[in-house]
Every structure is written in C-alpha cells, then in structure tokens.
Scaffold this active site. Sequence first.
Site, mmCIF file in Angstrom:
data_model
loop_
_atom_site.group_PDB
_atom_site.id
_atom_site.type_symbol
_atom_site.label_atom_id
_atom_site.label_comp_id
_atom_site.label_asym_id
_atom_site.label_seq_id
_atom_site.Cartn_x
_atom_site.Cartn_y
_atom_site.Cartn_z
ATOM 1 N N HIS A 85 5.664 43.621 34.697
ATOM 2 C CA HIS A 85 5.587 43.048 36.044
ATOM 3 C C HIS A 85 4.417 42.073 36.226
ATOM 4 O O HIS A 85 3.726 42.095 37.243
ATOM 5 C CB HIS A 85 5.516 44.158 37.083
ATOM 6 N N HIS A 103 10.459 44.309 44.556
ATOM 7 C CA HIS A 103 10.418 45.702 44.108
ATOM 8 C C HIS A 103 10.491 46.686 45.273
ATOM 9 O O HIS A 103 9.815 47.724 45.269
ATOM 10 C CB HIS A 103 9.153 45.945 43.285
ATOM 11 N N GLU A 142 16.485 45.462 41.490
ATOM 12 C CA GLU A 142 15.635 44.324 41.154
ATOM 13 C C GLU A 142 16.468 43.247 40.453
ATOM 14 O O GLU A 142 16.747 43.349 39.262
ATOM 15 C CB GLU A 142 14.495 44.769 40.252
#
Length: 343
Positions: free
Chosen positions: A101, A175, A310
């Site tokens: 991420h 997210h 996502e």
Amino acid sequence: MASIITTPWGEGPQGAVHLFTLTNAAGNTVSILDLGGIVQSIRIGGTELVIGYDDLAGYQRKNPYFGAIIGRYGNRIAGARFTIDGTTYQLDANEVGNQLHGGSSGFNDKLWKAEPSTTDTSAVLRLSRLSPDGEMGFPGNLRVSCTYTWTDANALRIHYEATTDQDTMVNLTNHTYFNISGGGTILEETLQLAADRYTPVDGAGIPLGKLEEVAGTPFDFRQAKPVGRDIHSDHPQIASAHGYDHNFAVSDYDGSLREVALLTDPASGKRLRTFTTEPGVQVFTANFYGEVYYGRDNAPLEPHRGICLETQHFPDSPNQENFRTPLLKVGDTYNTTTVYRFE
C-alpha cells in the site's frame, strides 16, 4: 439540495486536519478527511455503514488503512522493487521485505489539498497533492487528484487522475471497510462478483503469476452466496489468509465502467453495488486474527467486521509480465473511476 460542511478536526504531524461532510438531497451523508482522503463515515437512513473512528486520535494510531486513499501503489510489490527501462527502483519495504500500500508513509497518511463544491444533484470534494520524486522510492513528481462525488442517488463516485514527469508505476484505490448491516460481522451478507478467475498468492500475499478459475473453489462468487459460507474452508489459499484477501480478475474486462460486485444484507435488503474501470478487485474480509484493532467508541473489532472491495490493477503487476502493466508514462494521464452505490 446537496451541501458540504467543513469542520476542524484537530492537529496532526502533517498540520490542521478537516472533516468534510457531504450531504445529499435525501439527507444521507459521507464524511471525508483531508488526511489521507479517509472516508470516515457513510450514513444511510441514520445507519453507519463503514468502520472508522470518531476522532483524529483513532487514525493516528496503527490501523489497517480504514477508509483511506492508497498510493502510489495499492496492494503488494514483491521485493519492494521494480524495473523501468533497465533502471531498478528500490522502494520502501514495509511488509516482510515487500511493499504494501505504498510503503510506511503512503498516500493514506498525507494531508491533501481540499476543494469542496456542489452541483444541483451532488456534493463534490476534490483532493489533490504532489507526490515528489523519490517518495517511498517511486520515480517522478506525480501530480495526483482524487475526486469524491456524493450523489442524490446515494452513489459515491471516486475518480482518480495523475500525471508524472518521469515514467512511473501507479495503482490507486480506496480502503473503506463496509458493513451494510450496520453491526456484527459481514459473514451473513451475500456477495456476487463478475469474476471467473482470481490470482492465487504465496504466503506473503504475492501473486504466483497465474490466474486460476474460481469454479469448484471457495472463490466462486459468480452466483451470490454468504461471505461466510466458505470462509473457514481448508482450501490452502483461504486457510493461509484466515479468510479472503485476494484479487479477483474482472470478467471480460474492457476498461469501461461496469458493475463488478454486489453486496447484500439479507436481513434489511440493503445493497451495495460496486462499479469500476479497473481490471481487478481485492476482496478483504477483515481477517483480524492475531492483532486487535479498535473502532468507534474504542470498541475492539472482531474478525470479519467489515469487507473491502478494493478496485485495482493486480498485485505486483510491475513485476508480473502476465498482468496488465500499471506503468504511467510521461505525457499520459492516469484516469480511473470507481462507484459505490447504496440501495
């Protein structure tokens, strides 16, 4: 008429943080922070539908990216490195030698410039920032924006744009952890996916480089089924992740905005439809085993309290020649859209 209210939300290391509450004609709200573009709240008919915190202190402690914009690269990059035109770039490694991420200080903890506005049918919040060359190891000065549009039809439209002055890799996502039943776990909620293949991963969550058919496996959501039906399966992919934390490949992908997921709460009849222009969607069922996280009112969150959808390029795409490339070239514009519509 749609409206936006701006509220000071405290002071963080990055500066003053503000909460923007977008209200549509029906009185339903989406609240977003300029810190990390975090979707702090979505309330439909007075019911809270996402996991989050009610104060800045909650987001300042360790949490699993609740509601945040993820970048420069959503999901994992193996070895925290990739190569462009013969040059290898070493990235910030923040998960067992890989990057997750965007690294240890990704877009999720940056302060974004906020520009609120309204139209006749929606409330709009445009967030933008410059990600400087070398941030978390990524090449290029990346000018990036994320525009949230909350419509009178209870649809949250998220539009990402980015340009760069050096060829680079970009894969932005959101997210948010949804729980459309408003409480408990998401195990009884049903999920349907427009995906006939998924990307199996190794023990570190890195794709094995192939797509496998979902047919005959716990990954088959082509027909709606309860999220929890197979979540404790002895299938090795499920067992190693303690649930779902996998990328599903959108069937017949052509880059158009199309529906890829339908989440339904059978008890209330509430539905969440997900549309995207992206080729994949990571389904994460909040497999909180071994770590304790807290939510609103400082209450501990049990496993499977929420579900993430996502939308994305596939994990480790910079290093996987079989996957669609996330390369953004100088002169091109990264341009993707995802819509979460509540019914």
